[in-house]
Enzyme design. Structure first.
Site, PDB file in Angstrom:
ATOM      1  N   THR A 108       0.873  -1.178   0.000  1.00 30.26           N
ATOM      2  CA  THR A 108       0.000   0.000   0.000  1.00 30.26           C
ATOM      3  C   THR A 108       0.914   1.234   0.000  1.00 30.26           C
ATOM      4  O   THR A 108       1.026   1.928   1.010  1.00 30.26           O
ATOM      5  CB  THR A 108      -0.912   0.016   1.243  1.00 30.26           C
ATOM      6  N   GLU A 178      11.646  -5.978   9.145  1.00 26.80           N
ATOM      7  CA  GLU A 178      12.605  -6.565   8.222  1.00 26.80           C
ATOM      8  C   GLU A 178      13.911  -6.842   8.972  1.00 26.80           C
ATOM      9  O   GLU A 178      14.284  -6.110   9.880  1.00 26.80           O
ATOM     10  CB  GLU A 178      12.852  -5.610   7.052  1.00 26.80           C
ATOM     11  N   PHE A 281      14.275   1.976  20.298  1.00 27.81           N
ATOM     12  CA  PHE A 281      13.859   3.009  19.347  1.00 27.81           C
ATOM     13  C   PHE A 281      14.227   4.416  19.822  1.00 27.81           C
ATOM     14  O   PHE A 281      13.527   5.379  19.554  1.00 27.81           O
ATOM     15  CB  PHE A 281      12.368   2.881  18.999  1.00 27.81           C
ATOM     16  N   GLY A 285      20.236   9.235  14.812  1.00 27.22           N
ATOM     17  CA  GLY A 285      21.075   8.979  13.644  1.00 27.22           C
ATOM     18  C   GLY A 285      20.554   9.724  12.444  1.00 27.22           C
ATOM     19  O   GLY A 285      20.140  10.890  12.564  1.00 27.22           O
ATOM     20  N   GLY A 289      13.702   5.205   7.805  1.00 24.79           N
ATOM     21  CA  GLY A 289      13.382   5.054   6.388  1.00 24.79           C
ATOM     22  C   GLY A 289      12.637   3.758   6.192  1.00 24.79           C
ATOM     23  O   GLY A 289      12.025   3.236   7.127  1.00 24.79           O
ATOM     24  N   CYS A 292       7.850   1.396   5.264  1.00 25.46           N
ATOM     25  CA  CYS A 292       6.702   1.444   6.189  1.00 25.46           C
ATOM     26  C   CYS A 292       6.569   2.770   6.922  1.00 25.46           C
ATOM     27  O   CYS A 292       5.639   3.536   6.648  1.00 25.46           O
ATOM     28  CB  CYS A 292       6.802   0.300   7.181  1.00 25.46           C
ATOM     29  N   LYS A 295       5.947   6.274   4.889  1.00 20.56           N
ATOM     30  CA  LYS A 295       4.678   6.406   4.153  1.00 20.56           C
ATOM     31  C   LYS A 295       3.485   6.214   5.080  1.00 20.56           C
ATOM     32  O   LYS A 295       2.424   6.804   4.864  1.00 20.56           O
ATOM     33  CB  LYS A 295       4.624   5.477   2.945  1.00 20.56           C
ATOM     34  N   LYS A 362      18.182  -0.322   6.682  1.00 23.12           N
ATOM     35  CA  LYS A 362      18.630  -0.823   7.980  1.00 23.12           C
ATOM     36  C   LYS A 362      19.456  -2.071   7.737  1.00 23.12           C
ATOM     37  O   LYS A 362      19.376  -2.667   6.654  1.00 23.12           O
ATOM     38  CB  LYS A 362      17.447  -1.095   8.903  1.00 23.12           C
TER      39      LYS A 362
HETATM   40  C1  UGA Z   1       8.471  -1.181  10.935  1.00 25.14           C
HETATM   41  C2  UGA Z   1       7.930  -1.542  12.330  1.00 25.14           C
HETATM   42  O1  UGA Z   1       8.997  -1.554  13.269  1.00 25.14           O
HETATM   43  C3  UGA Z   1       7.255  -2.920  12.291  1.00 25.14           C
HETATM   44  O2  UGA Z   1       6.699  -3.229  13.569  1.00 25.14           O
HETATM   45  C4  UGA Z   1       6.152  -2.895  11.236  1.00 25.14           C
HETATM   46  O3  UGA Z   1       5.516  -4.166  11.118  1.00 25.14           O
HETATM   47  C5  UGA Z   1       6.778  -2.542   9.884  1.00 25.14           C
HETATM   48  O4  UGA Z   1       7.403  -1.248   9.985  1.00 25.14           O
HETATM   49  C6  UGA Z   1       5.663  -2.501   8.876  1.00 25.14           C
HETATM   50  O5  UGA Z   1       4.843  -1.572   8.920  1.00 25.14           O
HETATM   51  O6  UGA Z   1       5.511  -3.453   8.105  1.00 25.14           O
HETATM   52  P1  UGA Z   1      10.654  -1.883   9.554  1.00 25.14           P
HETATM   53  O7  UGA Z   1      10.215  -0.917   8.519  1.00 25.14           O
HETATM   54  O8  UGA Z   1      11.118  -3.243   9.129  1.00 25.14           O
HETATM   55  O9  UGA Z   1       9.470  -2.141  10.621  1.00 25.14           O
HETATM   56  O10 UGA Z   1      11.864  -1.205  10.314  1.00 25.14           O
HETATM   57  P2  UGA Z   1      12.199  -0.664  11.777  1.00 25.14           P
HETATM   58  O11 UGA Z   1      13.014  -1.647  12.493  1.00 25.14           O
HETATM   59  O12 UGA Z   1      10.978  -0.170  12.438  1.00 25.14           O
HETATM   60  O13 UGA Z   1      13.132   0.556  11.410  1.00 25.14           O
HETATM   61  C7  UGA Z   1      12.627   1.659  10.657  1.00 25.14           C
HETATM   62  C8  UGA Z   1      13.662   2.719  10.525  1.00 25.14           C
HETATM   63  O14 UGA Z   1      13.874   3.352  11.781  1.00 25.14           O
HETATM   64  C9  UGA Z   1      15.033   2.243  10.051  1.00 25.14           C
HETATM   65  O15 UGA Z   1      15.491   3.154   9.075  1.00 25.14           O
HETATM   66  C10 UGA Z   1      15.879   2.296  11.307  1.00 25.14           C
HETATM   67  O16 UGA Z   1      17.248   2.503  11.060  1.00 25.14           O
HETATM   68  C11 UGA Z   1      15.262   3.478  12.016  1.00 25.14           C
HETATM   69  N1  UGA Z   1      15.492   3.480  13.465  1.00 25.14           N
HETATM   70  C12 UGA Z   1      15.020   2.483  14.245  1.00 25.14           C
HETATM   71  C13 UGA Z   1      16.196   4.541  14.038  1.00 25.14           C
HETATM   72  O17 UGA Z   1      16.634   5.472  13.330  1.00 25.14           O
HETATM   73  N2  UGA Z   1      16.391   4.559  15.378  1.00 25.14           N
HETATM   74  C14 UGA Z   1      15.928   3.577  16.184  1.00 25.14           C
HETATM   75  O18 UGA Z   1      16.132   3.671  17.416  1.00 25.14           O
HETATM   76  C15 UGA Z   1      15.227   2.507  15.608  1.00 25.14           C
END
Ligand code: UGA
Length: 481
Positions: A108, A178, A281, A285, A289, A292, A295, A362
Site C-alpha cells: 500500500t 525486516e 527506538f 542517527g 526510512g 513502512c 509512508k 537498515k
Molecule cells: C516497521 C515496524 O517496526 C514494524 O513493527 C512494522 O511491522 C513494519 O514497519 C511494517 O509496517 O511493516 P521496519 O520498517 O522493518 O518495521 O523497520 P524498523 O526496524 O521499524 O526501522 C525503521 C527505521 O527506523 C530504520 O530506518 C531504522 O534505522 C530506524 N530506526 C530504528 C532509528 O533510526 N532509530 C531507532 O532507534 C530505531
C-alpha cells in the site's frame, strides 16, 4: 477483548470450508510480508499457496530463491517446498479453489499525487480473487491500510460474490520488522483479530493456531486482541506512528545536543533507564526510512484529514520534518569537516571523493526504499562529490534506485582514497571495522558516524576526525560509559 492463547480454547473448532483439519491458507502478494508469512506458516504445518501477479518473483520462490534478503528465510523456503506444504503460483482461480483463508499481503505505497495510501493493489487482489470463489472463505487483510478499508473491502466482496457463499472479511495487521521477520512471524508479540462474526474469529484462530501451539511448547502466551475492523486497522498505523515519533523525538534531542555541546547517546541511555520510557527506538542517527514508517505516517495524516481530525495528527508532520532534517545534517557535517562553505544552495563538494558505507534502510536487509543512506548519497552527489557506495546486500537495489553513484565491488575499493567516510547503515561489517587498517587506505581520516554505531574513542585514537549525530564534536577517548 484480549485473550492470551497458548492452547486451543475452542471446544469444537469450526471445520474449514475445504473440509481439511486445518484451514488451507493463501497469501496474496509475495513481497517481504507475504513471502515471509507464506514460508513461516508452511513451516508451522499449514498447507500454503503464495500468489502474485509478478511471474518472475513467483518463479524464483517456486525455485527455492527468496527474492529479498531476509535472514533465515531461504532455508525455510527450500525445506517447506521440499516438504510439499508450500506452493507458489499466479493463478487466482487456483487460489480460490485451494484456500479457506486468503490473506491480503499486497503493498500500500504512498500515492504519487499526495500523502495518502494507494489502495489499488488491495482492490486488484480482491477483485481478481472473488469472482473465482465457489465456497465459503475468509478474506483477511494483513496490509497496512487507512482506517475504513476493511469496510470497503467487504463492499467489494459483496459486489463480486453471491451472498449465499457467505464470504467474510476480517482484518489482522502484522508487525514484522525486516531483518528479523522470520522470528516476528513465528513468535508474534501480539495478534489482532478485527472481526464481525464468531465464525471469522474462529477461522482466524484456526489460521493462527500454529503460532499459539509454538508458544505453548516454549511456555509462552500470545496475547490476542479481538476487536472491530476500525480498531484493528488503527492499531497498526498507531504503532508505526508511535515508533516514528519516538525516533524523531530522540533526533530532535540530537539537534539540541548539537547546539548545546551535549551527547545524545548518553542522554538516550540515561532517560531509557526509566522503564516508562525504555531504551528501544531511541537511537539517534540519520532518521527512519524503509517501506513502512515514512509512508505510514503520511497516509495516517491524510486519512485523519479526511475524517475531519487532521489537527490531532499535526505533530506527525513535525515528526516527518525532523526526520528529513537529519539527512541534510549529514551533508552539513560533511561540508564543515571538508572546509567547504555551506551557502544557500548547499555546499560545493566538487572534486571530493566520499565513501558511503550503507545503502539499505537498515542492516540485515537489502531494502533501499526511502533509505536515509541513499537520500544522503543523492544530496552529496548533487553537491558535486564523487560518491562510492558499498553495502553488503543492498548494492543491486541501490544501483537501480540511484545510478549516478559509484558502486565498487568491495568495501576496500569504496574507501580507497576517500577524503571522507560516512557510515549510514549500522551493518556489523561496518561497526567492527578496524579504524587503523582502514586509515591506511583512505585519502584522509575523516568519518561521519550517521548511526552512532562506531566505537568513537577507538576511531579518535586511530587518528580519525570523528563526527557522530547529536554528539559533542570529537569525543575524547575514555568518555564513553
Ligand atoms: C516497521 C515496524 O517496526 C514494524 O513493527 C512494522 O511491522 C513494519 O514497519 C511494517 O509496517 O511493516 P521496519 O520498517 O522493518 O518495521 O523497520 P524498523 O526496524 O521499524 O526501522 C525503521 C527505521 O527506523 C530504520 O530506518 C531504522 O534505522 C530506524 N530506526 C530504528 C532509528 O533510526 N532509530 C531507532 O532507534 C530505531
Amino acid at each position: 477483548m484480549t485473550i492470551a492463547f497458548s492452547s486451543n480454547p475452542l471446544q469444537s473448532p469450526p471445520v474449514p470450508p475445504s473440509g481439511r483439519r486445518r484451514p488451507r491458507l493463501t497469501f496474496i502478494g509475495t513481497g517481504y510480508l507475504g513471502s515471509t508469512y507464506a514460508i513461516c506458516y508452511a513451516e508451522m504445518g499449514y498447507e500454503v499457496l503464495g500468489i502474485d501477479v509478478d511471474a518472475d518473483k513467483i518463479a524464483k520462490l517456486a525455485g527455492g530463491e527468496v527474492p529479498v534478503h531476509e535472514p533465515g528465510l531461504d532455508e525455510l523456503l527450500r525445506k517447506n517446498l521440499a516438504g510439499g506444504r508450500l506452493r507458489f503460483g499466479t493463478d487466482y482461480a487456483e487460489a480460490a479453489a485451494f484456500g479457506d483463508v486468503h490473506f491480503i499481503c499486497v503493498g500500500t505505497p504512498q500515492r504519487a499525487d499526495g500523502m495518502a495510501a494507494d489502495l489499488s493493489y488491495v482492490e486488484t487482489a480482491v477483485t481478481m480473487l472473488t469472482p473465482h470463489l465457489r465456497r465459503k472463505a475468509l478474506i483477511v487483510g494483513k496490509s497496512t491500510v487507512p482506517v475504513g478499508t476493511a469496510e470497503w473491502v467487504e463492499q467489494l466482496v459483496a459486489r463480486h460474490t453471491p451472498p449465499e457463499l457467505g464470504i467474510e472479511v476480517a482484518w489482522s495487521p502484522e508487525f514484522l520488522q525486516e531483518g528479523v521477520a522470520v522470528e516476528d512471524v513465528l513468535r508474534p508479540n501480539r495478534v489482532i483479530f478485527g472481526v464481525k462474526t464468531q465464525w471469522a474469529r474462529d477461522m482466524l484462530y484456526a489460521a493462527h493456531k500454529g503460532t499459539f501451539d509454538l508458544a505453548a511448547t516454549e511456555d509462552r502466551e500470545v496475547p490476542v486482541v479481538i476487536t472491530d475492523f476500525a480498531t484493528a486497522e488503527l492499531v497498526k498505523v498507531a504503532a508505526n506512528a508511535f515508533l516514528a515519533t519516538k525516533i524523531s523525538f530522540i533526533n530532535a534531542m540530537a539537534e539540541v545536543c548539537e547546539a548545546a555541546g551535549a551527547d545524545v547517546t548518553q542522554l538516550a541511555r540515561a532517560i531509557g533507564y526509566d522503564s516508562r520510557i525504555g531504551t528501544k527506538f531511541l537511537r539517534a542517527g540519520v532518521g527512519f526510512g524503509g517501506g513502512c514508517l515514512p509512508k505510514d505516517i503520511r497516509a495516517f495524516q491524510a486519512r485523519a484529514q479526511e475524517l475531519g481530525v487532521g489537527e490531532a495528527l499535526r505533530f506527525l508532520h513535525e515528526v516527518d520534518l525532523i526526520n528529513q532534517r537529519r539527512r541534510q545534517k549529514v551533508v552539513e557535517i560533511a561540508a564543515d569537516m571538508l572546509g567547504r562553505p555551506y551557502g544557500p544552495a548547499g555546499p560545493d563538494l566538487t572534486g571530493i571523493k566520499i565513501a558511503v558505507l550503507g545503502a539499505a534502510f537498515k542492516p540485515n536487509s537489502d531494502d533501499v526504499r526511502d533509505s536515509p543512506a541513499l537520500s544522503v548519497v543523492r544530496r552529496l552527489s548533487r553537491a558535486g562529490a564523487e560518491v562510492s557506495v558499498y553495502d553488503p546486500e543492498g548494492m543491486a537495489n541501490a544501483e537501480r534506485e540511484l545510478p549516478e553513484a559509484i558502486y565498487p565491488k568491495t568495501l576496500g575499493d569504496a574507501v580507497t582514497g576517500a577524503e571522507l567516510v560516512c557510515v549510514l547503515t549500522a551493518w556489523d561489517e561496518f561497526r567492527y571495522l578496524d579504524p587503523t587498517t582502514l586509515g591506511d587506505v583512505v585519502g584522509a581520516r575523516r568519518v561521519i558516524d550517521g548511526m552512532n554505531c562506531l566505537d568513537a574513542p577507538q576511531w579518535v585514537q586511530a587518528g580519525w576526525e570523528y563526527r557522530g549525530m547529536g554528539r559533542a564534536i570529537s569525543p575524547l577517548s575514555g568518555m564513553e560509559g
